[in-house]
Write a protein that holds these residues in place. Sequence first.
Motif, PDB file in Angstrom:
ATOM      1  N   GLU A 332       0.821  -1.208   0.000  1.00 44.40           N
ATOM      2  CA  GLU A 332       0.000   0.000   0.000  1.00 44.40           C
ATOM      3  C   GLU A 332       0.856   1.259   0.000  1.00 44.40           C
ATOM      4  OE1 GLU A 332      -2.884  -0.166   3.171  1.00 44.40           O
ATOM      5  OE2 GLU A 332      -3.040  -2.331   3.040  1.00 44.40           O
ATOM      6  N   ARG A 336       0.770   6.202  -0.249  1.00 45.16           N
ATOM      7  CA  ARG A 336       1.227   6.838   0.992  1.00 45.16           C
ATOM      8  C   ARG A 336       2.433   7.727   0.715  1.00 45.16           C
ATOM      9  NH1 ARG A 336       5.098   5.797   4.584  1.00 45.16           N
ATOM     10  NH2 ARG A 336       5.651   3.793   3.658  1.00 45.16           N
ATOM     11  N   ASP A 340       1.855  11.723   1.021  1.00 45.63           N
ATOM     12  CA  ASP A 340       2.298  12.235   2.323  1.00 45.63           C
ATOM     13  C   ASP A 340       3.507  13.158   2.234  1.00 45.63           C
ATOM     14  OD1 ASP A 340       0.268  10.900   3.513  1.00 45.63           O
ATOM     15  OD2 ASP A 340       1.505   9.466   4.622  1.00 45.63           O
ATOM     16  N   GLU A 398      -6.759   9.357  -3.586  1.00 46.51           N
ATOM     17  CA  GLU A 398      -7.172   9.371  -2.181  1.00 46.51           C
ATOM     18  C   GLU A 398      -8.100   8.201  -1.872  1.00 46.51           C
ATOM     19  OE1 GLU A 398      -6.068  11.264   0.111  1.00 46.51           O
ATOM     20  OE2 GLU A 398      -5.472  13.228  -0.701  1.00 46.51           O
ATOM     21  N   LYS A 399      -9.006   7.909  -2.792  1.00 44.72           N
ATOM     22  CA  LYS A 399      -9.917   6.779  -2.608  1.00 44.72           C
ATOM     23  C   LYS A 399      -9.144   5.469  -2.505  1.00 44.72           C
ATOM     24  CE  LYS A 399     -13.005   3.911  -5.374  1.00 44.72           C
ATOM     25  NZ  LYS A 399     -13.624   3.740  -6.709  1.00 44.72           N
ATOM     26  N   ARG A 401      -6.084   5.036  -1.698  1.00 44.58           N
ATOM     27  CA  ARG A 401      -5.225   4.984  -0.516  1.00 44.58           C
ATOM     28  C   ARG A 401      -5.979   4.461   0.700  1.00 44.58           C
ATOM     29  NH1 ARG A 401      -1.762   9.576   2.730  1.00 44.58           N
ATOM     30  NH2 ARG A 401      -1.104   8.138   4.364  1.00 44.58           N
ATOM     31  N   THR A 402      -7.215   4.891   0.852  1.00 53.10           N
ATOM     32  CA  THR A 402      -7.997   4.489   2.023  1.00 53.10           C
ATOM     33  C   THR A 402      -8.730   3.162   1.821  1.00 53.10           C
ATOM     34  OG1 THR A 402      -9.878   5.813   1.257  1.00 53.10           O
ATOM     35  CG2 THR A 402      -8.326   6.868   2.764  1.00 53.10           C
ATOM     36  N   ASP A 403      -8.909   2.761   0.573  1.00 57.69           N
ATOM     37  CA  ASP A 403      -9.617   1.503   0.285  1.00 57.69           C
ATOM     38  C   ASP A 403      -8.710   0.646  -0.588  1.00 57.69           C
ATOM     39  OD1 ASP A 403     -11.304  -0.579  -0.345  1.00 57.69           O
ATOM     40  OD2 ASP A 403     -13.001   0.692  -0.902  1.00 57.69           O
ATOM     41  N   HIS A 404      -7.812  -0.080   0.075  1.00 59.08           N
ATOM     42  CA  HIS A 404      -6.830  -0.849  -0.676  1.00 59.08           C
ATOM     43  C   HIS A 404      -7.460  -2.002  -1.440  1.00 59.08           C
ATOM     44  CE1 HIS A 404      -2.685  -1.655  -1.707  1.00 59.08           C
ATOM     45  NE2 HIS A 404      -2.848  -2.936  -1.422  1.00 59.08           N
TER      46      HIS A 404
END
Length: 734
Positions: A332, A336, A340, A398-399, A401-404
Motif C-alpha cells: 500500500e 502513501r 504524504d 485518495e480513494k 489509498r484508504t480503500d486498498h
Amino acid sequence: MDAKTGSIEGGCPMGHGDGGVRALLGRTNKDWWPEMLATEILNPNGPTNPYGDDYDYAEAFNTLDYNALKADLTALMTDSQPWWPADYGHYGPFFIRMAWHAAGTYRTADGRGGANSGQQRFAPLDSWPDNGNLDKARRLLWPIKQKYGKQISWADLFILAGNVAIESMGGPVFGFGGGRADVYEPERDIFWGSEDKWVNEGVQTRISPEHGMEVLEGPLAAIQMGLIYVNPEGPGGNPHDDAGMARDMRETFKRMAMNDEEIVALTAGGHTFGKAHGNGDPSTLGHAPAGGDLVAQGFGWVSGEEHGGIGEHTVTSGIEGAWTNTPDKWSENYFRLLLDYDYELVKSPAGANQWQPIDQKEEDMAPAAWDPSIKVPTMMTTADMALKRDPGFRKISEKFRTDHEAFKDAFARAWFKLTHRDMGPKVRYLGPEVPSEDLIWQDPIPAGKMPSDALVAEVKKKIADSDLTVSQLIKTAWASASTYRKSDHRGGANGARVALEPQKNWEVNEPAMLAKVIDTLNGLRGEMSLADAIVLGGVVALEKAGAKNVPFTGGRGDATQEQTDVESFDWMEPEADAFRNYVGKKKLAVKTEEMMLDRASLLGLSVPEMVVLIGGLRVLGANHGERGHGHFTKRSGQLTNDFFVNLYDMTNVWSESEGSNGEEYIAKDRKSGGETWRATRADLIFGSNSELRAIGEVYAENGNEEKFMTDFVKAWTKVMDADRFDLTWAKYHK
C-alpha cells in the motif's frame, strides 16, 4: 536518442528533402535503420509461418501443461543471471514492464498494436527508446520458450510472464486467456507516426495546447515517437507542465480505451513494483537491437563503460530509483509515499528530470537494488506527480489509498483489460484461468440460436416481398458487417450493433434509411435474430440482383445497448468508406484511396477481393446518400461488371470537377462533349493505378461476367462471416 543507433545523443540519419513523411504508413524500418536486411523480399505474398499452413496454435495451446509452465516462470523470477542481474534478486518488475509494453501499443481507433501477435520481437518496437533493455527480458524467457515450443507463443508468453510476475510478488491478478498466435515478421501496415526523430531529441508532444488533438495523427495514441504512452519527464520533457502532463495521460490512455480510474490504478499498480534505471552515462550506450552489430546478436543499448552498463549501472529511461520502499512486493506504499511527502525536482545521474521526497524518513527509503543494506531515496516521475496534482486523479488516488481492496480490484481488472483488449471476443480466450465474468469491453453477445431451414426460407420470402430495395438491404448488411477489423477482432455483423448507439447514428450509415430497414426487418424476422436477418437481407438483395447460390450461415446473437461500450465504439466511426463512396466532413490527412486500402486491410481483404467488392457495390447502389458518383451502369441494382466496363471505355475523357479539391470528377464523351459519368477518387483509382487496373480489367473482359459475380459473392460472404468466432472457435472449448 540517435535514430540509427538508439543512443540517447545524436541526430537523425534521414537525408530526405521531403521529410520522409509517408501518408499512410509513415516511417519504415528501412528509414530508421538503412542497413537492416530486407527479408520481406522473400515474402511477396505476405508473412509466412515456419510451422506451415496446417499448424493450429489454439489446438497446440490446449495440449500445454499450463501449471508446469507457470511453475517454470515462477522459478525464473528469482533465478538471477550474471549477464543481466535481477534488481532486488527478482525479475518480476522487469517482466511486468515487458508485458505492459507488449500490450500497451494497442490503440482503439484502428485496433492495431497490442500483444496479440508478439510484435515486440521485431523492429521498430524492439528498438523504441521506451522499450530499452526489454531485449534482455525476452532472452531470459528463451529457455522456457525453447522448452515448450509450439505449445506457447511468444505473444502469450509475454503476457503470462507478466501475470506470474505480479502473482509471485503478492499482487492481484484477474485472470489470463491464451490464444495469441505469433507472426514471424513485422506487421508493416501499422502507422507509428511520421516524425523523423525519437523522443528525447527535442521533439514536442503530439498534442498542441493551441490545436488540441488535431495534431495527433489519425489512430496514434502515444504522445511522442518511440513512446508507449507519455513522456514520464513531462510534455516534451518539461517537468513543470502539470496541466499538460494530466492532459497527455488522459488523451493517450483514452485512445487505448482507459478511463481515469484505470489510469490511476495501472500507473500506481505498475509503479508499486521495481525501479527505473538511469545510474550511468547515457552517451556510452550503443546501438538499439535493430541497428546493432552481428556480434551483438540482437542485444541493444550495450554500454561502452568497463562495467558493461548492467546491474547498478543500467541506463534505460534515464530516470533512476524505485517508487516505493518495497519494490519487490505488492504493498500500500505507493499512494502513501506520493501523497504524504512534498517533492522537489532533481536530476538523475543520467540527467533525467525526476521528483524526490523532501526529508524522507529512512524507513520510507528503498533498498539499493544491488545491496539491500544500503538505503536510497525513492522517487516519482512527472507522470506520477500528476496523480497528486490533478484534481480528478487526486480524488481517485485518495480513494485508493484508504480503500486498498478497491485498488487491488481496480488494478487487477485494468491489467487484464490492458493485456487482453486486442484479443477480441471471449470465445477466443483459452486456458484454465479465463474469468467467467463478461466484461463490457469484450463486446459480449448473447449466444445465438441457429435458425431452421424453414425459418430461413420464410424470412427470406418476407424480405423479398417487402418494399425494401436492393440498395437499402445491401447498405444495411454492409454497414453491419464491415465494422469488423482483423486487428483486434472487434465489430462485425454478429450482435447487430448497427441497430444500437452509436452506430445507428453514424453519418456513413444514413440513420433515417437504416432505421427504416431495421424496423422493417424487426417486423419480418419472427424468431430469427436481427443480426441474422440483416445478413439474410443482403443475401436476398444479391439474389434479386442476379447472384446465385449466395451462402448464409445463421446463429448470430443480438447484443443489447447495456452490453455496448458506446465510447470505444465511437472511435470506430469511419471518416471515409470507399466501399460506399463516402467521405465525411472532416478534412483527411491522407488520400481517400489510402483510406480505402486501410479499411480493406482491416477487413482482411486481398487486392482482388477489394477490387471486386467495390465494383459490385457501385452497381448495386451502395453509395452513401444515393450518390451517383461511380454508379457506372444503366442496370442499377443488378450485379454486373458494368463499373469496370464503363470505367475503361476510352470514349470518355475525365476532368476534375470545379471546386472539388481533387475529390470529384466528370467524364465527357470525346465526340459530343456531353457528360456521361461522375466519379470520385475512389472510383478513378481503379483506372489510374496499374495494379488495380490489371485486376479490374480481368473483370471487364468479355466472358468474365460470371467470374465477376462468383468472386463478388465469395468476397461478400467473407466480410459477412468475418466475426463468426462463435463457430470457428467452439471446437477449442469442448
